[in-house]
Scaffold this motif. Structure first.
Motif, mmCIF file in Angstrom:
data_model
loop_
_atom_site.group_PDB
_atom_site.id
_atom_site.type_symbol
_atom_site.label_atom_id
_atom_site.label_comp_id
_atom_site.label_asym_id
_atom_site.label_seq_id
_atom_site.Cartn_x
_atom_site.Cartn_y
_atom_site.Cartn_z
ATOM 1 N N LEU A 166 6.544 -6.636 13.654
ATOM 2 C CA LEU A 166 6.420 -5.614 12.566
ATOM 3 C C LEU A 166 7.894 -5.776 11.282
ATOM 4 O O LEU A 166 8.627 -6.358 12.590
ATOM 5 C CB LEU A 166 6.515 -4.075 13.362
ATOM 6 N N ILE A 167 7.874 -5.075 10.252
ATOM 7 C CA ILE A 167 9.210 -5.374 9.577
ATOM 8 C C ILE A 167 9.434 -3.928 9.053
ATOM 9 O O ILE A 167 8.926 -3.235 8.583
ATOM 10 C CB ILE A 167 9.161 -6.358 8.961
ATOM 11 N N TYR A 168 10.623 -3.491 9.098
ATOM 12 C CA TYR A 168 11.379 -1.766 8.555
ATOM 13 C C TYR A 168 11.821 -2.843 7.783
ATOM 14 O O TYR A 168 12.895 -2.787 8.298
ATOM 15 C CB TYR A 168 11.772 -1.126 10.000
ATOM 16 N N SER A 169 12.523 -1.597 6.828
ATOM 17 C CA SER A 169 13.435 -1.613 5.731
ATOM 18 C C SER A 169 13.377 -0.236 4.662
ATOM 19 O O SER A 169 12.077 0.606 4.666
ATOM 20 C CB SER A 169 13.590 -2.715 4.665
ATOM 21 N N SER A 170 14.754 -0.080 5.060
ATOM 22 C CA SER A 170 15.092 1.831 4.601
ATOM 23 C C SER A 170 15.587 1.694 3.512
ATOM 24 O O SER A 170 17.598 1.379 3.661
ATOM 25 C CB SER A 170 15.386 2.623 6.077
ATOM 26 N N HIS A 171 15.811 2.377 2.725
ATOM 27 C CA HIS A 171 16.372 2.111 1.112
ATOM 28 C C HIS A 171 17.762 0.705 0.625
ATOM 29 O O HIS A 171 18.905 0.665 0.612
ATOM 30 C CB HIS A 171 17.745 3.368 1.820
ATOM 31 N N MET A 172 16.735 -0.400 0.790
ATOM 32 C CA MET A 172 17.542 -1.365 0.893
ATOM 33 C C MET A 172 17.208 -2.373 -0.286
ATOM 34 O O MET A 172 18.110 -2.941 -1.434
ATOM 35 C CB MET A 172 17.433 -2.535 2.317
ATOM 36 N N LEU A 173 15.720 -2.313 -0.467
ATOM 37 C CA LEU A 173 14.882 -3.498 -2.152
ATOM 38 C C LEU A 173 15.631 -2.970 -2.973
ATOM 39 O O LEU A 173 15.465 -3.571 -3.788
ATOM 40 C CB LEU A 173 13.522 -2.257 -1.151
ATOM 41 N N GLY A 208 -1.358 -9.814 10.590
ATOM 42 C CA GLY A 208 -2.237 -8.210 10.317
ATOM 43 C C GLY A 208 -0.794 -7.231 11.291
ATOM 44 O O GLY A 208 -1.206 -6.046 11.121
ATOM 45 N N GLY A 209 0.339 -7.770 10.316
ATOM 46 C CA GLY A 209 1.559 -7.483 11.029
ATOM 47 C C GLY A 209 2.065 -6.352 9.991
ATOM 48 O O GLY A 209 1.219 -6.455 8.522
ATOM 49 N N ILE A 210 2.518 -4.725 9.865
ATOM 50 C CA ILE A 210 3.100 -4.353 9.321
ATOM 51 C C ILE A 210 4.072 -4.114 9.169
ATOM 52 O O ILE A 210 5.184 -4.235 9.309
ATOM 53 C CB ILE A 210 2.622 -3.223 10.053
ATOM 54 N N PHE A 211 4.188 -3.731 7.979
ATOM 55 C CA PHE A 211 5.247 -4.465 7.111
ATOM 56 C C PHE A 211 5.680 -2.696 6.399
ATOM 57 O O PHE A 211 4.998 -1.811 5.420
ATOM 58 C CB PHE A 211 5.771 -4.889 5.570
ATOM 59 N N ARG A 212 6.941 -1.200 6.945
ATOM 60 C CA ARG A 212 7.032 -0.054 6.434
ATOM 61 C C ARG A 212 8.406 0.150 5.728
ATOM 62 O O ARG A 212 9.195 -0.932 6.077
ATOM 63 C CB ARG A 212 7.018 0.333 7.935
ATOM 64 N N GLU A 254 3.000 1.434 4.030
ATOM 65 C CA GLU A 254 3.162 0.197 5.390
ATOM 66 C C GLU A 254 1.853 -0.871 4.210
ATOM 67 O O GLU A 254 1.399 -0.234 3.563
ATOM 68 C CB GLU A 254 2.608 0.815 6.242
ATOM 69 N N ALA A 255 2.338 -1.951 4.896
ATOM 70 C CA ALA A 255 1.073 -3.276 3.825
ATOM 71 C C ALA A 255 1.192 -3.430 5.430
ATOM 72 O O ALA A 255 2.074 -4.430 6.239
ATOM 73 C CB ALA A 255 2.591 -3.723 2.714
ATOM 74 N N ILE A 256 0.109 -3.853 5.511
ATOM 75 C CA ILE A 256 -0.508 -5.213 6.306
ATOM 76 C C ILE A 256 -0.200 -6.406 6.053
ATOM 77 O O ILE A 256 -1.285 -6.710 4.424
ATOM 78 C CB ILE A 256 -1.674 -5.117 6.768
ATOM 79 N N LYS A 257 -0.296 -7.761 6.957
ATOM 80 C CA LYS A 257 -0.475 -8.827 6.451
ATOM 81 C C LYS A 257 -1.968 -9.579 6.266
ATOM 82 O O LYS A 257 -2.674 -9.041 7.402
ATOM 83 C CB LYS A 257 0.204 -9.730 7.092
#
Length: 218
Positions: free
Chosen positions: A80-87, A109-113, A215-218
């Motif tokens: 899992l990867i999470y990122s808040s107010h960075m991009l 199947g990993g998730i990017f939130r 949220e996006a899935i690989k």
């Protein structure tokens, strides 16, 4: 529970317990300088908010990483990867590099939130109020001029901290799909497609007052 590899990238002073937290802020360096950050704050060279971030780095285990160059994780190794107010602090091309690095690092199947400031809500507020000054200020697409030599030196060392681009859920979903992610979902605060036993202490409603969530899935 299985041993999960979960990343919070660009965590600032919101590191997530039980996750690997990455940032590249100059605050990571300042956190090692003893009382100097407090002196810089008194001299108005760094803000109260910046001092809070520095003190957070002192008390939390945050690792340095420039995610525009490389996330220091192996291919297909992250759950899992999470990122808040960075991009939004990256220009469009650097943002795509970062997104592709997340894709590379994630397992199938990993998730990017993502938690991102919502340009649409700011535009709707502007249309409702007609307050152009508030709209421009809230987008943070401009940066104040440094007032003295010390502020100029700080800006030179840290780089600008304003927003380089803004998104709504539709525009960022398009970028994620272009970079190779699939099944991009727009979610409300508190919602997630991450299995409940994998969320851990992640704040699913972080900065809910001005954000949208994808949220996006690989």
């Amino acid at each position: 529970m299985e041993n999960l590899n979960r990343l919070n990238i660009g965590c600032s002073d919101y590191p997530t317990s039980g996750w690997t937290n990455y940032d590249i802020s100059v605050g990571l360096t300042m956190a090692k300088l003893g009382p100097i950050p407090n002196l810089l704050n008194k001299l108005k060279i760094i803000s109260d908010r910046q001092l809070i971030v520095v003190n957070s780095y002192k008390t939390n285990s945050v690792k340095r990483a420039n995610v525009v160059k490389k996330i220091p994780e192996k291919d297909n190794s992250v759950d899992l990867i999470y990122s808040s107010h960075m991009l939004e602090h990256l220009d469009r091309e650097d943002a795509k590099v970062c997104i592709r690095e997340c894709l590379r690092s994630l397992k199938p199947g990993g998730i990017f939130r993502l938690c991102i400031p919502d340009l649409r809500s700011k535009a709707e507020e502007y249309i409702r109020t007609g307050d152009a000054d508030a709209f421009v200020y809230e987008t943070y697409l401009t940066i104040p001029k440094p007032k003295n030599i010390l502020e100029k030196l700080y800006l030179f060392y840290t780089g600008p901290r304003h927003h380089s681009w803004m998104y709504d859920s539709q525009s960022l979903s398009k970028v994620l799909l272009e970079c190779g992610f699939s099944n991009v979902s727009t979610l409300e605060a508190g919602e997630t497609t991450i299995p409940s036993d994998r969320v851990g202490e992640l704040d699913l409603s972080q900065r809910a007052d001005d954000s949208f969530y994808l949220e996006a899935i690989k």
